[in-house]
Enzyme design. Structure first.
Site, PDB file in Angstrom:
ATOM      1  CB  CYS A 175      21.169  48.656  19.950  1.00  0.00           C
ATOM      2  SG  CYS A 175      22.113  49.055  18.492  1.00  0.00           S
ATOM      3  CG  HIS A 222      17.917  45.174  20.184  1.00  0.00           C
ATOM      4  ND1 HIS A 222      18.951  45.869  19.633  1.00  0.00           N
ATOM      5  CD2 HIS A 222      18.311  43.885  20.200  1.00  0.00           C
ATOM      6  CE1 HIS A 222      19.923  45.045  19.314  1.00  0.00           C
ATOM      7  NE2 HIS A 222      19.549  43.828  19.653  1.00  0.00           N
TER       8      HIS A 222
END
Ligand code: NAG
Ligand code: NAG
Ligand code: NAG
Ligand code: NAG
Ligand code: NAG
Ligand code: NAG
Length: 521
Positions: free
Chosen positions: A75, A138
């Site tokens: 991710c 993230h």
């Protein structure tokens, strides 16, 4: 000249002149980034339950790109690549110790997006775009790494995965921010029910996205919306309306809700009459996470393995480009393309020159998107884990320099280590080096990477002779960024356990460690 002729001329000239003006004004840009959604999760790409009517319609109205890739099978590096237009090994989202890692966990020590990187929203500001991220960031969760410090004007969402521990208690409880204010946590105020998987968060993310679109449209303001919902990342969640509705279990419920949300976003553009001035791109950050178990993970279609790996299942992504009137409806384009192209392409659409003081890995896809007969030839696709170039694709050929298998003989029996799909009795997680004699596959004939070409064949030698110089040139010219994710190096600082995070798992957790290393990837 008679008045009629003049009027006629003016009609021609004035219309074409005003059309030019309209064409020249940069479109709004929407990137819909899914989390751990697989290539095979879309009806239009063969998912037999056909539960993505809105995505299928989006493809019918736009362009499907079956050869679209992420930059990394995890991710956080993948997202860093999207927003910087650069491979993670350049932008710092990699490790130098062979481990695949995301940016998360103890906020005191883990890095994030470097101040030296120029993110897409920062570039788009040059043409006056207003940018919002909804959902998962993230790119680091210390204060200086957060979205509003990195070019976004608005943010509603979480700094990282809702999976890993956020603090030293080891308890996953990810905060949700509304701009710079923390407005709750995933498992408390936002009530993801661990047992039932019920949560209204996707609906809240949808509303935040729609609200932003409406406000900018009303103000006639060019905008960039980066809508990064995470409901398909384990633990998957959906709201009551969708729970139990899919034929594919809870994961399918989450897909249905995302599909519904995407449909709402597109229909809102239409109802605001801005669909012809908005470029929308749909994709996912990496392949389906087979490690999450059958009820919590998606499908990678015909491709081998999934998230964490550099087989096709880890890095080939579903991708649809949509821009009514500009991108021809119902086209399928086999151009090799990737998530870093979204950076370059967005800048091109906005009429902004890309930064010229650094290497960019994205290409401008505009010629291909606007005219499907165009092609960007000989474009390589790089498959990295950490700082290791695992494989490279050129045309239909893919050469693996490293795989998770023991030997070519083993390989011929089938890959014996896909995370989440281990063959019973096979426990080895070793990476096998093939740098002297890469395994080469023809992805057209063999998309599942089952039958390596014979090294003695002319086809092998020919493919290798074209691939090798590309690899050599890449390695020779690569300037790696400062690695941000080297947990193991921190052992030197007496903090993280030595040998941690090998293939995502901490192997050796000293008793003195204040936190448990149980999160996998
Ligand atoms: C970590 O999270 C738990 C659960 O939300 C909370 O009770 C605890 O106070 C937090 N600890 C720190 C150090 O923030
Ligand atoms: C976030 O904040 C904005 C304004 O500050 C507010 O209008 C909106 O309702 C908030 N969103 C949520 C879900 O609380
Ligand atoms: C989700 O929203 C619905 C409708 O507004 C509400 O009835 C339900 O209680 C909410 N669920 C959660 C888990 O907050
Ligand atoms: C998956 O879901 C089904 C149906 O709810 C359940 O029976 C099964 O135990 C679940 N499997 C796993 C591995 O959780
Ligand atoms: C968008 O373009 C299509 C055809 O290209 C046209 O039919 C439609 O009316 C346009 N919509 C708006 C709001 O201008
Ligand atoms: C599209 O590209 C093809 C191939 O280069 C070219 O022949 C054609 O004229 C282009 N069409 C348009 C409308 O530009």
């Amino acid at each position: 000249m008679s008045g009629t002729v003049l009027a006629f001329l003016c009609t021609l000239i004035c219309v074409s002149w005003s059309k030019k003006l309209v064409d020249a004004s940069p479109p709004n840009i929407i990137i819909l980034l899914m989390d751990d959604m697989g290539w095979g999760d879309l009806g239009v790409l063969g998912q037999p339950s056909k539960e993505t009517p809105n995505l299928d319609a989006m493809a019918a109205q736009g362009m499907l790109l079956p050869n679209f890739y992420t930059a990394n099978p995890l991710c956080s590096p993948s997202r860093a690549a999207l927003l910087t237009g650069r491979l993670p090994v350049r932008n710092g989202f990699y490790t130098t110790n062979g481990h695949a890692r995301n940016a998360y966990t103890p906020q005191e020590i883990v890095g994030g997006i470097s101040r030296d990187e120029i993110l897409l929203p920062q570039m788009l500001k040059k043409k006056g775009y207003i940018s919002k991220i909804v959902g998962k960031w993230h790119l680091g969760h210390r204060a200086q790494y957060l979205p509003l410090k990195n070019g976004f004007d608005e943010w509603f969402g979480a700094p990282n995965c809702h999976f890993g521990p956020y603090n030293n208690s080891g308890r996953p409880n990810i905060p949700v921010y509304n701009n710079s204010e923390m407005v709750g946590r995933y498992y408390e105020e936002f009530k993801i029910d661990r047992k039932t998987g019920e949560s209204n968060l996707t609906q809240i993310y949808l509303q935040e996205g729609l609200d932003f679109i409406r406000r900018q449209s009303l103000a006639r303001q060019a905008f960039f919306l980066y809508w990064a919902a995470d409901a398909t990342h384990a633990p998957v969640y959906a709201s009551r309306r969708f729970l139990g509705k899919s034929r594919r279990g809870r994961y399918g419920d989450a897909v249905m809700e995302l599909d519904y949300s995407l449909g709402r976003i597109l229909s809102t553009l239409r109802s605001l009459a801005i669909e012809n001035s908005t470029f929308v791109f749909f994709t996912s950050d990496n392949g389906a996470a087979l490690t999450s178990g059958p009820n919590e993970s998606g499908s990678n279609g015909p491709f081998l393995c999934g998230k964490e790996t550099t087989y096709e299942g880890g890095m080939r992504e579903p991708a649809i480009a949509w821009w009514p009137g500009r991108i021809a409806a119902g086209t399928v384009n086999f151009q090799l393309s990737n998530v870093m192209d979204l950076y370059t392409t967005s800048l091109s659409l906005a009429g902004i020159s890309p930064p010229d003081d650094r290497a960019l890995d994205g290409l401008d896809l505009t010629p291909v998107l606007l005219n499907s007969s165009q092609a960007l030839q000989n474009r390589p696709i790089f498959y990295y884990r950490g700082n290791q170039l695992m494989a490279l694709r050129l045309g239909q050929y893919k050469a693996h320099y490293w795989t998770w298998t023991n030997s070519l003989d083993e390989f011929k029996k089938g890959v014996n280590f896909c995370p989440g799909q281990e063959v019973p009795g096979v426990t080895t997680h070793e990476q096998k080096e093939h740098t002297m004699q890469p395994l080469i596959f023809h992805l057209g004939r063999d998309p599942g990477e089952k039958f390596p070409l014979s090294v003695l064949s002319e086809e092998y030698q020919d493919a290798l002779s074209r691939i090798s110089p590309v690899v050599e040139r890449h390695k020779k010219t690569l300037v790696a960024g400062i690695p941000q994710l080297n947990m193991c190096d921190l052992a030197v600082m007496n903090w993280a356990p030595a040998g941690c995070e090998k293939l995502g798992k901490c192997l050796d957790v000293p008793k003195s460690s204040p936190w448990k290393c149980e999160w996998p990837h």
